[in-house]
Design a protein around this motif. Structure first.
Motif, PDB file in Angstrom:
ATOM      1  N   LEU A   1       0.821  -1.210   0.000  1.00 33.53           N
ATOM      2  CA  LEU A   1       0.000   0.000   0.000  1.00 33.53           C
ATOM      3  C   LEU A   1       0.858   1.265   0.000  1.00 33.53           C
ATOM      4  CD1 LEU A   1      -2.796   1.317   0.132  1.00 33.53           C
ATOM      5  CD2 LEU A   1      -2.710   1.058   2.618  1.00 33.53           C
ATOM      6  N   HIS A   2       1.937   1.290   0.763  1.00 28.86           N
ATOM      7  CA  HIS A   2       2.754   2.509   0.838  1.00 28.86           C
ATOM      8  C   HIS A   2       3.371   2.884  -0.502  1.00 28.86           C
ATOM      9  CE1 HIS A   2       6.961   0.940   0.924  1.00 28.86           C
ATOM     10  NE2 HIS A   2       6.373  -0.154   1.387  1.00 28.86           N
ATOM     11  N   ARG A   3       3.473   1.943  -1.412  1.00 34.44           N
ATOM     12  CA  ARG A   3       4.023   2.247  -2.736  1.00 34.44           C
ATOM     13  C   ARG A   3       3.017   3.030  -3.604  1.00 34.44           C
ATOM     14  NH1 ARG A   3       8.787  -0.126  -2.525  1.00 34.44           N
ATOM     15  NH2 ARG A   3       9.039  -2.182  -1.597  1.00 34.44           N
ATOM     16  N   SER A   4       1.763   3.115  -3.154  1.00 38.38           N
ATOM     17  CA  SER A   4       0.757   3.931  -3.854  1.00 38.38           C
ATOM     18  C   SER A   4       0.870   5.407  -3.482  1.00 38.38           C
ATOM     19  CB  SER A   4      -0.660   3.456  -3.496  1.00 38.38           C
ATOM     20  OG  SER A   4      -0.885   2.149  -3.950  1.00 38.38           O
ATOM     21  N   LEU A   5       1.712   5.709  -2.486  1.00 39.32           N
ATOM     22  CA  LEU A   5       1.860   7.079  -2.013  1.00 39.32           C
ATOM     23  C   LEU A   5       3.036   7.758  -2.697  1.00 39.32           C
ATOM     24  CD1 LEU A   5       1.409   6.363   1.798  1.00 39.32           C
ATOM     25  CD2 LEU A   5      -0.339   7.113   0.169  1.00 39.32           C
ATOM     26  N   ALA A   6       2.871   9.046  -2.972  1.00 34.99           N
ATOM     27  CA  ALA A   6       3.957   9.820  -3.570  1.00 34.99           C
ATOM     28  C   ALA A   6       5.032  10.088  -2.527  1.00 34.99           C
ATOM     29  CB  ALA A   6       3.409  11.143  -4.109  1.00 34.99           C
ATOM     30  N   GLU A   7       6.238  10.360  -2.982  1.00 31.75           N
ATOM     31  CA  GLU A   7       7.312  10.730  -2.070  1.00 31.75           C
ATOM     32  C   GLU A   7       6.898  11.991  -1.319  1.00 31.75           C
ATOM     33  OE1 GLU A   7      10.597  10.113  -0.043  1.00 31.75           O
ATOM     34  OE2 GLU A   7      10.019   8.818  -1.708  1.00 31.75           O
ATOM     35  N   GLY A   8       7.020  11.977  -0.005  1.00 30.72           N
ATOM     36  CA  GLY A   8       6.631  13.121   0.813  1.00 30.72           C
ATOM     37  C   GLY A   8       5.162  13.158   1.201  1.00 30.72           C
ATOM     38  N   GLU A   9       4.366  12.223   0.705  1.00 23.47           N
ATOM     39  CA  GLU A   9       2.937  12.177   1.050  1.00 23.47           C
ATOM     40  C   GLU A   9       2.761  11.440   2.378  1.00 23.47           C
ATOM     41  OE1 GLU A   9      -1.285  11.080  -1.140  1.00 23.47           O
ATOM     42  OE2 GLU A   9       0.569  10.222  -1.928  1.00 23.47           O
ATOM     43  N   GLN A  10       2.001  12.029   3.299  1.00 24.16           N
ATOM     44  CA  GLN A  10       1.811  11.475   4.634  1.00 24.16           C
ATOM     45  C   GLN A  10       0.405  10.896   4.786  1.00 24.16           C
ATOM     46  OE1 GLN A  10       3.790  11.019   7.507  1.00 24.16           O
ATOM     47  NE2 GLN A  10       1.946   9.906   8.120  1.00 24.16           N
ATOM     48  N   PRO A  11       0.281   9.566   4.959  1.00 20.73           N
ATOM     49  CA  PRO A  11      -1.038   9.002   5.241  1.00 20.73           C
ATOM     50  C   PRO A  11      -1.451   9.361   6.662  1.00 20.73           C
ATOM     51  CG  PRO A  11       0.637   7.299   5.401  1.00 20.73           C
ATOM     52  CD  PRO A  11       1.335   8.546   4.945  1.00 20.73           C
ATOM     53  N   GLU A  12      -2.718   9.727   6.843  1.00 18.09           N
ATOM     54  CA  GLU A  12      -3.226  10.105   8.164  1.00 18.09           C
ATOM     55  C   GLU A  12      -4.244   9.101   8.699  1.00 18.09           C
ATOM     56  OE1 GLU A  12      -1.775  12.377   9.777  1.00 18.09           O
ATOM     57  OE2 GLU A  12      -0.830  13.626   8.258  1.00 18.09           O
ATOM     58  N   TYR A  13      -5.072   8.541   7.811  1.00 16.83           N
ATOM     59  CA  TYR A  13      -6.110   7.583   8.210  1.00 16.83           C
ATOM     60  C   TYR A  13      -6.251   6.533   7.111  1.00 16.83           C
ATOM     61  CZ  TYR A  13      -7.377  11.222  11.497  1.00 16.83           C
ATOM     62  OH  TYR A  13      -7.331  12.170  12.495  1.00 16.83           O
ATOM     63  N   ILE A  14      -6.577   5.305   7.506  1.00 15.88           N
ATOM     64  CA  ILE A  14      -6.909   4.239   6.555  1.00 15.88           C
ATOM     65  C   ILE A  14      -8.276   3.692   6.970  1.00 15.88           C
ATOM     66  CG2 ILE A  14      -6.318   1.979   5.608  1.00 15.88           C
ATOM     67  CD1 ILE A  14      -3.370   2.632   6.216  1.00 15.88           C
ATOM     68  N   ILE A  15      -9.252   3.853   6.088  1.00 15.99           N
ATOM     69  CA  ILE A  15     -10.616   3.383   6.330  1.00 15.99           C
ATOM     70  C   ILE A  15     -10.801   2.078   5.555  1.00 15.99           C
ATOM     71  CG2 ILE A  15     -13.067   3.947   6.140  1.00 15.99           C
ATOM     72  CD1 ILE A  15     -11.434   5.911   7.903  1.00 15.99           C
ATOM     73  N   ARG A  16     -11.340   1.067   6.237  1.00 14.14           N
ATOM     74  CA  ARG A  16     -11.535  -0.248   5.615  1.00 14.14           C
ATOM     75  C   ARG A  16     -13.016  -0.547   5.436  1.00 14.14           C
ATOM     76  NH1 ARG A  16      -7.167  -3.669   5.692  1.00 14.14           N
ATOM     77  NH2 ARG A  16      -5.316  -2.783   6.677  1.00 14.14           N
ATOM     78  N   GLY A  17     -13.347  -1.098   4.286  1.00 15.40           N
ATOM     79  CA  GLY A  17     -14.716  -1.502   3.992  1.00 15.40           C
ATOM     80  C   GLY A  17     -14.718  -2.445   2.811  1.00 15.40           C
ATOM     81  N   SER A  18     -15.823  -2.472   2.079  1.00 11.91           N
ATOM     82  CA  SER A  18     -15.887  -3.374   0.931  1.00 11.91           C
ATOM     83  C   SER A  18     -16.463  -2.718  -0.320  1.00 11.91           C
ATOM     84  CB  SER A  18     -16.711  -4.616   1.276  1.00 11.91           C
ATOM     85  OG  SER A  18     -18.018  -4.239   1.654  1.00 11.91           O
ATOM     86  N   VAL A  19     -17.123  -1.542  -0.166  1.00 12.92           N
ATOM     87  CA  VAL A  19     -17.853  -0.946  -1.288  1.00 12.92           C
ATOM     88  C   VAL A  19     -17.597   0.560  -1.366  1.00 12.92           C
ATOM     89  CG1 VAL A  19     -20.166  -0.476  -2.200  1.00 12.92           C
ATOM     90  CG2 VAL A  19     -19.704  -2.645  -1.103  1.00 12.92           C
TER      91      VAL A  19
END
Length: 196
Positions: free
Chosen positions: A32-50
């Motif tokens: 998943l972290h490879r989907s982020l640009a260099e310098g981009e900071q993830p703050e929340y990850i929401i999980r679901g199905s739809v």
């Protein structure tokens, strides 16, 4: 040599959902972290199905809604970063990605479904995105929504505009419900008051 980027990103994330393990999770064949640009900071990850996608500009008589569903046994992940909302929909042969820059988001909200599940609602460029958060604590979905509203709130207008007092009240509510730690609340409060 081990990849330390996920650990560094998790250390500075606002939400408890951003962990090194979650960022290393394979989604569509890649971490998943490879989907982020260099310098981009993830703050929340929401999980679901739809994720329901609604064309808000289409006439009522036309089909307005499309649905993206994660592959069986996989979670649809919505990553709220300091730059965008990224929806990653796992498929058997990869993953679909929807990228919504925070600057383009015109509204953000949370809808409570029967049974206590929450959906994150985001509008951008005449399209509504309704992301299932059934695999995440409702407080985390609400904190992600508050983060989006705060980040894009600098240019908010109309009925969706919030005053600094309203944003402070929202932060206090999130703090009381345990979605923000004492330190996070104090930092966000100071940041908000510095802008007034």
């Amino acid at each position: 040599m081990s990849d330390t980027r996920p650990s560094r990103l998790a250390e500075t994330a606002a939400g408890r959902s951003v962990t090194a393990d979650a960022l290393r999770e394979a989604v569509g064949g890649d971490a998943l972290h490879r989907s982020l640009a260099e310098g981009e900071q993830p703050e929340y990850i929401i999980r679901g199905s739809v994720c329901d996608i609604d064309d808000l500009t289409a006439p009522e008589s036309e089909t307005r809604r499309k649905r993206k569903v994660a592959s069986p046994g996989a979670d649809l992940l919505t990553v709220v970063t300091d730059q965008r909302v990224l929806v990653v929909v796992p498929r058997p042969d990869g993953a679909d990605r929807i990228s919504l820059p925070l600057a383009d988001i015109s509204a953000a909200g949370v809808e409570r479904a029967p049974g206590g599940n929450s959906r994150l609602q985001v509008e951008s460029d005449g399209t509504g995105y309704y992301v299932d958060g059934s695999q995440s604590p409702p407080e985390e979905v609400e904190a992600a929504q508050a983060f989006i509203a705060d980040r894009r709130g600098h240019g908010a207008t109309g009925s969706d505009a919030t005053t600094p007092l309203e944003r402070l009240e929202r932060l206090a509510d999130l703090h009381e419900r345990g979605a923000l730690s004492d330190e996070e609340f104090a930092a966000k409060k100071a940041e908000l008051l510095d802008r007034v």
